[in-house]
Scaffold this motif. Structure first.
Motif, PDB file in Angstrom:
ATOM      1  N   SER A   1       1.392  -1.155  -0.331  1.00  0.00           N
ATOM      2  CA  SER A   1      -0.002   0.467   0.056  1.00  0.00           C
ATOM      3  C   SER A   1       0.724   1.110  -0.050  1.00  0.00           C
ATOM      4  CB  SER A   1      -0.877  -0.211   1.290  1.00  0.00           C
ATOM      5  OG  SER A   1      -2.121   1.262   1.158  1.00  0.00           O
TER       6      SER A   1
ATOM      7  N   GLY B   1      -2.425   5.345  -0.333  1.00  0.00           N
ATOM      8  CA  GLY B   1      -3.003   4.102   0.358  1.00  0.00           C
ATOM      9  C   GLY B   1      -3.381   3.098  -0.784  1.00  0.00           C
TER      10      GLY B   1
ATOM     11  N   THR C   1      -8.533  -2.353   2.009  1.00  0.00           N
ATOM     12  CA  THR C   1      -7.877  -2.042   0.749  1.00  0.00           C
ATOM     13  C   THR C   1      -8.014  -2.430  -0.750  1.00  0.00           C
ATOM     14  OG1 THR C   1      -6.902   0.002   2.126  1.00  0.00           O
ATOM     15  CG2 THR C   1      -6.834  -0.186  -0.608  1.00  0.00           C
TER      16      THR C   1
END
Length: 233
Positions: free
Chosen positions: A25, A64, A159
């Motif tokens: 990430s 992110g 995510t």
């Protein structure tokens, strides 16, 4: 010409085996362009250069976003990592294409009229004060990159995986490809393929081969970056 990298062959192989095709990430925005982000072997980011690159070339990766390490190369005093294909436009085919038909393969020249693929990723350059250490370990490289990339799967599981459709979530956890996945999702599920095949007559066609235990093989076929066929032999 610069001297050969000091890193040993075994260390280089272990880095390629472990870090290449790994996912992480992004802890910060990363730019397009050939230079990307530069970080020292102590983990210090050249923030002024990064800001200039973002201003000059635009933003490629937002904070992110889950990215994949798609290429690693070694110079005398630096390690270069491409994320999501890198930040530079490239030919849609390599200098030479390997075409597989049955058990035979052949290489053919690329048509010079092939269009370039628009860059979608970024680049990180890890610059060492001296030479690249001979025994550089994957954990050491990831520690240097930790201010830029978070390789801890637990921190970006939601995510990276839970944002996928339910059927793809289960397939990624089971390390399997599914019809309808794109390349990045297949990489997340199965890692880097053992071989890739292209057909110059079909510019949107690409096939990945994964070697399983024994003589078993899995072939994943893409059309326009989407899995359209999966075969196992």
């Amino acid at each position: 010409m610069p001297a050969h990298a000091q890193i040993s062959r075994d260390a280089k192989y272990e880095l390629l085996r472990t870090v290449l095709a790994d996912t992480a990430s992004a802890r910060m925005p990363l730019p397009f362009g050939t230079d990307g982000v530069e970080v020292s072997d102590s983990g210090e980011i050249n923030k002024e250069k990064m800001a200039r690159e973002i201003q000059k070339n635009g933003l490629a990766i937002e904070t992110g976003k889950v990215v994949t390490v798609t290429d690693i190369s070694f110079d005398d005093n630096k390690v270069n990592l491409e994320l999501d294909g890198g930040g530079k436009n490239k030919k849609s085919f390599l200098d030479r294409i390997q075409v597989g038909v049955g058990t035979d393969t052949t290489q053919v020249p690329v048509n010079p009229s092939d269009k370039t693929a628009k860059a979608k990723g970024s680049k990180i350059v890890v610059r060492f004060a001296k030479k690249v250490p001979a025994d550089l370990k994957p954990a050491q490289l990831k520690e240097i990159l930790s201010s830029i990339l978070d390789f801890d799967k637990h921190t970006f599981m939601k995510t990276g995986i839970e944002s996928l459709p339910p059927e793809f979530q289960e397939a990624v956890k089971a390390k399997e490809a599914r019809i309808g996945m794109d390349r990045s999702t297949v990489l997340l599920a199965m890692g880097r393929p053992d071989r890739k095949f292209w057909d110059p007559a079909k510019k949107t066609y690409e096939q990945w081969m994964y070697a399983l235990r024994g003589t078993r093989r899995v072939f994943v076929t893409f059309e326009d970056n989407v899995v359209v066929e999966i075969k196992q032999f």
